[in-house]
Write an enzyme that holds these catalytic residues in place. Sequence first.
Site, PDB file in Angstrom:
ATOM      1  N   HIS A 229       0.620  -1.501   0.103  1.00 42.31           N
ATOM      2  CA  HIS A 229       0.160   0.201   0.189  1.00 42.31           C
ATOM      3  C   HIS A 229       1.066   1.283   0.255  1.00 42.31           C
ATOM      4  O   HIS A 229       0.511   2.363   0.054  1.00 42.31           O
ATOM      5  CB  HIS A 229      -1.179  -0.196   1.052  1.00 42.31           C
ATOM      6  CG  HIS A 229      -2.202  -1.515   0.820  1.00 42.31           C
ATOM      7  ND1 HIS A 229      -2.736  -1.330   0.107  1.00 42.31           N
ATOM      8  CD2 HIS A 229      -2.072  -2.055   2.085  1.00 42.31           C
ATOM      9  CE1 HIS A 229      -3.903  -2.284   0.882  1.00 42.31           C
ATOM     10  NE2 HIS A 229      -3.066  -2.904   1.555  1.00 42.31           N
TER      11      HIS A 229
ATOM     12  N   ASP B 156      -2.929 -10.771  -1.993  1.00 40.11           N
ATOM     13  CA  ASP B 156      -3.508 -10.295  -0.959  1.00 40.11           C
ATOM     14  C   ASP B 156      -5.305  -9.306  -0.899  1.00 40.11           C
ATOM     15  O   ASP B 156      -5.234  -9.140  -2.227  1.00 40.11           O
ATOM     16  CB  ASP B 156      -3.154  -9.046  -0.394  1.00 40.11           C
ATOM     17  CG  ASP B 156      -2.926  -8.295   0.877  1.00 40.11           C
ATOM     18  OD1 ASP B 156      -1.836  -8.485   1.039  1.00 40.11           O
ATOM     19  OD2 ASP B 156      -4.208  -7.617   1.207  1.00 40.11           O
TER      20      ASP B 156
ATOM     21  N   ASP C 189      -4.318 -13.049   3.738  1.00 39.51           N
ATOM     22  CA  ASP C 189      -5.375 -12.301   4.316  1.00 39.51           C
ATOM     23  C   ASP C 189      -6.515 -12.972   3.763  1.00 39.51           C
ATOM     24  O   ASP C 189      -7.560 -12.177   4.242  1.00 39.51           O
ATOM     25  CB  ASP C 189      -5.558 -10.404   4.839  1.00 39.51           C
ATOM     26  CG  ASP C 189      -4.559 -10.087   3.532  1.00 39.51           C
ATOM     27  OD1 ASP C 189      -4.704 -10.323   2.374  1.00 39.51           O
ATOM     28  OD2 ASP C 189      -4.322  -9.541   4.240  1.00 39.51           O
TER      29      ASP C 189
ATOM     30  N   HIS D  97      -6.109  -7.681  -0.321  1.00 42.45           N
ATOM     31  CA  HIS D  97      -6.648  -5.750  -0.915  1.00 42.45           C
ATOM     32  C   HIS D  97      -5.907  -5.939  -1.743  1.00 42.45           C
ATOM     33  O   HIS D  97      -4.424  -6.234  -2.215  1.00 42.45           O
ATOM     34  CB  HIS D  97      -5.940  -5.167   0.553  1.00 42.45           C
ATOM     35  CG  HIS D  97      -6.984  -5.652   2.049  1.00 42.45           C
ATOM     36  ND1 HIS D  97      -6.163  -6.009   2.990  1.00 42.45           N
ATOM     37  CD2 HIS D  97      -7.934  -4.347   2.451  1.00 42.45           C
ATOM     38  CE1 HIS D  97      -6.607  -6.170   4.241  1.00 42.45           C
ATOM     39  NE2 HIS D  97      -7.803  -5.412   3.430  1.00 42.45           N
TER      40      HIS D  97
END
Length: 340
Positions: free
Chosen positions: A158, A193, A282, A195
């Site tokens: 990120h 991931d 995740d 995200h």
Amino acid sequence: MKAIFDERQWAHDPKHFMANGVVLPNPEQPERIERLHAGALAAGCTFETPKDAGLGPIAAVHSPEYLTFLQTIHKRWQFIDGAGQEVIPNIHPSNRTDSYPKSAVGQAGFHQADSACPIAAGTWESAYWSAQSAITGADALIDGTRSAYVLSRPPGHHAFGDQAGGFCFLNNAAIAAQRLVDHGLTPAILDVDVHHGNGTQGIFYHRDDVLTVSTHADPERFYPFFWGHGHERGAGAGLGYNLNLPLPRGTNDADFLTTLDTALSRVRAFGADVVVIALGLDAYIDDPFKGLAVTTEGFARIGAAVARLNLPTVLVQEGGYLCDELGYNLTSVLNGFQGA
């Protein structure tokens, strides 16, 4: 499999996280290291400490202005009367071309995208060695190793070139990919991931020398919200070199793997000669973020699918948060990769 980790990554111990207007304990806890380390050992990994390649490979991805901020902001923060122990922004510019203030508070707002990336006394040290671990992982491939696992913590995908966000400060996968480019290789970054890897996308969005592909929970109602949509294909020279494959919330193993096949096909079409996996765990069905529904066995199948690319591969740790199965899920990915 060779694995890389540095003990100085324990130093980052964030306390605060805001979700839905509520201040909560930060999910990106140092205990993740213990569980991931055990999971890698169970898969037969042999750990070594990274070499210090200096700031050069990091500065190849991140601006000097941003690196100066990360190295100095916590000390400067302490001079603010009544300031908290962690640097957390409370104001943000409307765009990246707005004025750059001298104020520590203003610079925090410029360089920190959200409240999920608090900066404390040990943050820079941990982020630096997390990045150095990724650099050493890339160097292993350059030197002829076929695969390596990097326990990078804090994670990185990120982080933009000049902005932290979502638990991330330095973009480890991007730094590794740039290191490979600098040695004449053609890397693809595949992010699995839950995200979207918005920072990674942002770093390479206008470039055609690195392919970025991400499978993730649909950002229409999931972090990072503003990036990761299917129409984002790159721009300028990078048009067609970014592929987002958003998935409905609760996507299971079978549907995730079907989408992963599309991602891997794009990697082959790019002609990559090396792969950087941004390895989030995740997407697990019982991860605290509850975005997707991949099982432990599903992670083994993900690892095997990636291995069938038959390319030198560095797996750089991203998300995956505290649950009983975190270490087992890493073991499953690595065993699936090594057994394919």
